[in-house]
Design an enzyme around this catalytic site. Structure first.
Site, PDB file in Angstrom:
ATOM      1  N   ASP A  64       1.301  -1.457   0.329  1.00 28.78           N
ATOM      2  CA  ASP A  64      -0.380   0.150  -0.101  1.00 28.78           C
ATOM      3  C   ASP A  64       0.707   1.371  -0.020  1.00 28.78           C
ATOM      4  O   ASP A  64       1.484   1.830   0.893  1.00 28.78           O
ATOM      5  CB  ASP A  64      -1.183  -0.122   1.179  1.00 28.78           C
ATOM      6  CG  ASP A  64      -2.075   1.334   1.516  1.00 28.78           C
ATOM      7  OD1 ASP A  64      -1.585   1.885   0.308  1.00 28.78           O
ATOM      8  OD2 ASP A  64      -2.549   1.176   2.072  1.00 28.78           O
ATOM      9  N   ASN A  91       3.063   6.367 -10.526  1.00 28.93           N
ATOM     10  CA  ASN A  91       1.095   6.082 -11.148  1.00 28.93           C
ATOM     11  C   ASN A  91       0.401   6.191  -9.961  1.00 28.93           C
ATOM     12  O   ASN A  91      -1.182   6.866 -10.308  1.00 28.93           O
ATOM     13  CB  ASN A  91       1.522   5.410 -12.553  1.00 28.93           C
ATOM     14  CG  ASN A  91       0.033   4.453 -12.379  1.00 28.93           C
ATOM     15  OD1 ASN A  91       0.223   5.446 -13.626  1.00 28.93           O
ATOM     16  ND2 ASN A  91      -0.294   3.241 -12.181  1.00 28.93           N
ATOM     17  N   TYR A 155      -8.975  16.345  -5.952  1.00 29.27           N
ATOM     18  CA  TYR A 155      -7.653  15.331  -6.791  1.00 29.27           C
ATOM     19  C   TYR A 155      -7.461  16.680  -7.657  1.00 29.27           C
ATOM     20  O   TYR A 155      -6.010  16.507  -7.573  1.00 29.27           O
ATOM     21  CB  TYR A 155      -8.763  14.592  -7.212  1.00 29.27           C
ATOM     22  CG  TYR A 155      -8.102  13.969  -8.555  1.00 29.27           C
ATOM     23  CD1 TYR A 155      -7.375  12.684  -8.709  1.00 29.27           C
ATOM     24  CD2 TYR A 155      -8.347  14.226  -9.898  1.00 29.27           C
ATOM     25  CE1 TYR A 155      -6.310  11.755  -9.168  1.00 29.27           C
ATOM     26  CE2 TYR A 155      -7.460  13.190 -11.192  1.00 29.27           C
ATOM     27  CZ  TYR A 155      -6.843  12.348 -10.714  1.00 29.27           C
ATOM     28  OH  TYR A 155      -6.212  12.012 -12.037  1.00 29.27           O
TER      29      TYR A 155
HETATM   30  N1  LIG Z   1      -7.667   7.258 -16.281  1.00 30.43           N
HETATM   31  C1  LIG Z   1      -8.281   8.354 -16.337  1.00 30.43           C
HETATM   32  O1  LIG Z   1      -8.621   8.766 -17.471  1.00 30.43           O
HETATM   33  C2  LIG Z   1      -6.534   9.009 -15.381  1.00 30.43           C
HETATM   34  C3  LIG Z   1      -6.588  10.621 -16.304  1.00 30.43           C
HETATM   35  C4  LIG Z   1      -5.468  10.864 -15.936  1.00 30.43           C
HETATM   36  C5  LIG Z   1      -4.817  11.118 -14.489  1.00 30.43           C
HETATM   37  N2  LIG Z   1      -4.841   9.989 -14.033  1.00 30.43           N
HETATM   38  C6  LIG Z   1      -3.757   9.003 -13.532  1.00 30.43           C
HETATM   39  O2  LIG Z   1      -3.325   7.790 -14.076  1.00 30.43           O
HETATM   40  C7  LIG Z   1      -3.062   6.782 -12.875  1.00 30.43           C
HETATM   41  C8  LIG Z   1      -3.245   6.054 -13.442  1.00 30.43           C
HETATM   42  O3  LIG Z   1      -5.039   5.877 -12.987  1.00 30.43           O
HETATM   43  P1  LIG Z   1      -5.817   4.445 -13.698  1.00 30.43           P
HETATM   44  O4  LIG Z   1      -6.842   5.310 -14.296  1.00 30.43           O
HETATM   45  O5  LIG Z   1      -4.617   3.415 -14.706  1.00 30.43           O
HETATM   46  O6  LIG Z   1      -6.038   4.006 -12.107  1.00 30.43           O
HETATM   47  P2  LIG Z   1      -6.671   2.636 -12.100  1.00 30.43           P
HETATM   48  O7  LIG Z   1      -7.114   1.789 -13.448  1.00 30.43           O
HETATM   49  O8  LIG Z   1      -7.522   3.219 -10.835  1.00 30.43           O
HETATM   50  O9  LIG Z   1      -5.155   1.671 -11.256  1.00 30.43           O
HETATM   51  C9  LIG Z   1      -4.675   2.233 -10.001  1.00 30.43           C
HETATM   52  C10 LIG Z   1      -3.129   1.702 -10.032  1.00 30.43           C
HETATM   53  O10 LIG Z   1      -2.872   2.062  -8.639  1.00 30.43           O
HETATM   54  C11 LIG Z   1      -2.857   1.525  -7.881  1.00 30.43           C
HETATM   55  N3  LIG Z   1      -3.357   1.566  -6.163  1.00 30.43           N
HETATM   56  C12 LIG Z   1      -4.202   2.507  -6.212  1.00 30.43           C
HETATM   57  N4  LIG Z   1      -4.289   2.408  -4.523  1.00 30.43           N
HETATM   58  C13 LIG Z   1      -3.033   2.702  -4.634  1.00 30.43           C
HETATM   59  C14 LIG Z   1      -2.586   2.218  -3.247  1.00 30.43           C
HETATM   60  N5  LIG Z   1      -2.662   2.644  -1.967  1.00 30.43           N
HETATM   61  N6  LIG Z   1      -0.650   1.363  -3.098  1.00 30.43           N
HETATM   62  C15 LIG Z   1      -1.064   0.681  -3.736  1.00 30.43           C
HETATM   63  N7  LIG Z   1      -1.275   0.604  -5.465  1.00 30.43           N
HETATM   64  C16 LIG Z   1      -2.846   1.332  -5.544  1.00 30.43           C
HETATM   65  C17 LIG Z   1      -4.334   0.483  -7.949  1.00 30.43           C
HETATM   66  O11 LIG Z   1      -4.163  -1.457  -8.020  1.00 30.43           O
HETATM   67  P3  LIG Z   1      -5.029  -1.735  -6.266  1.00 30.43           P
HETATM   68  O12 LIG Z   1      -6.295  -1.288  -6.294  1.00 30.43           O
HETATM   69  O13 LIG Z   1      -4.565  -2.812  -6.363  1.00 30.43           O
HETATM   70  O14 LIG Z   1      -3.794  -1.286  -4.869  1.00 30.43           O
HETATM   71  C18 LIG Z   1      -3.501  -0.431  -9.683  1.00 30.43           C
HETATM   72  O15 LIG Z   1      -2.452  -1.053 -10.195  1.00 30.43           O
HETATM   73  C19 LIG Z   1      -3.025   7.719 -11.458  1.00 30.43           C
HETATM   74  O16 LIG Z   1      -2.456   8.494 -10.936  1.00 30.43           O
HETATM   75  C20 LIG Z   1      -4.860   8.836 -12.098  1.00 30.43           C
HETATM   76  O17 LIG Z   1      -5.002   9.623 -11.251  1.00 30.43           O
HETATM   77  C21 LIG Z   1      -5.715   8.372 -14.480  1.00 30.43           C
END
Ligand SMILES: NC(=O)c1ccc[n+]([C@@H]2O[C@H](COP(=O)([O-])OP(=O)(O)OC[C@H]3O[C@@H](n4cnc5c(N)ncnc54)[C@H](OP(=O)(O)O)[C@@H]3O)[C@@H](O)[C@H]2O)c1
Length: 262
Positions: A64, A91, A155
């Site tokens: 975590d 990330n 956020y």
């Molecule tokens: N998707 C979008 O539209 C978007 C747009 C702009 C920016 N972003 C940014 O891009 C990044 C990835 O986003 P995503 O959409 O790919 O997210 P996602 O699909 O929700 O994946 C998040 C990843 O982070 C892990 N995670 C979350 N909380 C955690 C914690 N406390 N400790 C360890 N691991 C953790 C999750 O695994 P577990 O839950 O198993 O821990 C998963 O591997 C983030 O920083 C997000 O803010 C996303």
């Protein structure tokens, strides 16, 4: 273009799905070895298996990242498993709460901890390893929300701080040969993610959103974000430092398309 990522060793926080996994896939395709950390063990194991099946070297570390001891141990374990670290991708991220009136102080602390403090601490612990590399690079995965605030106030504010961390750390760590950049994805379609669910559950609203927000009428893909991430992490981007690179398909343009007056 040969990116020079072959044999490099990378830790990707939150690498078990979404953008993090796409970055891991892209790095592995370039010949890098990767360590992924996340909380969910089953998804982590699946991600590692899929990377290994493609011929890559990958290890999964359950952690975590909001827990300082867990994150410290994860960075140390990644470096031990890979024989050092050249690259770090902070990330993991996300939001707690909505607008100011729909969120609590605890939501704000949690969101800041996940997006900003985890990135800063991961870099802090990784510095001794990165300093031993001849092409060390850090990438912070920020967001369009850092620049064009949306409805999730904690956020947007945390992501603005995370974007700012890139030039701050680039300045502090440049003397140790470590580059630090941020990347700001726009709304990114990842399988099973929030936008993907909206596409399935509210297709008309999703199509309207895509048409209004993006000049090309479609969201960004995780693979498109990962390609830019790989370049920024590579020695070919040696001249890019302290930057925040938008990968948002034009979503951040000054305003929505307007009709041309006659
Ligand atoms: N998707 C979008 O539209 C978007 C747009 C702009 C920016 N972003 C940014 O891009 C990044 C990835 O986003 P995503 O959409 O790919 O997210 P996602 O699909 O929700 O994946 C998040 C990843 O982070 C892990 N995670 C979350 N909380 C955690 C914690 N406390 N400790 C360890 N691991 C953790 C999750 O695994 P577990 O839950 O198993 O821990 C998963 O591997 C983030 O920083 C997000 O803010 C996303």
């Amino acid at each position: 273009m040969e990116l020079g990522l072959g044999g490099r060793r990378a830790l990707i926080t939150g690498g078990s799905r979404g953008i993090g996994l796409a970055i891991a896939r892209a790095l592995v395709a370039e010949g890098a070895a990767v360590a992924l950390c996340a909380r969910g063990e089953a998804e982590l194991a699946d991600a590692v298996a899929s990377l290994a099946a493609s011929g890559g070297r990958a290890v999964g570390i359950r952690a975590d990242v909001t827990d300082e001891a867990d994150l410290t141990a994860a960075v140390d374990r990644a470096a031990a498993a890979l024989g050092g670290l050249d690259l770090l991708v902070a990330n993991a991220g996300g939001a707690a709460g909505g607008g100011l009136l729909d969120s609590t102080p605890a939501d704000w602390v949690a969101t800041y901890g996940l997006n900003v403090l985890h990135a800063a601490h991961a870099v802090r612990v990784a510095v001794p390893y990165l300093a031993g590399s001849d092409a060390a690079a850090v990438l912070l995965v920020s967001s369009l929300s850092a620049h064009r605030p949306g409805s999730r106030s904690s956020y947007a504010t945390a992501k603005a701080a995370e974007s700012h961390l890139a030039p701050v750390l680039a300045d502090e760590l440049g003397g140790r040969g470590i580059r630090v950049n941020a990347i700001s994805p726009g709304s990114t379609l990842v399988p099973g993610g929030g936008w993907d669910r909206m596409r399935a559950e509210r297709p008309a609203e999703f199509d309207r959103f895509a048409a209004e927000e993006f000049p090309a009428g479609r969201l960004v893909t995780a693979e498109e974000v990962a390609d830019v991430a790989c370049f920024l992490l590579s020695p070919r981007a040696a001249g890019v430092n302290g930057a925040d690179v938008a990968v948002d398909g034009g979503q951040q343009r000054p305003g929505p398309r307007r009709p041309t007056p006659r």
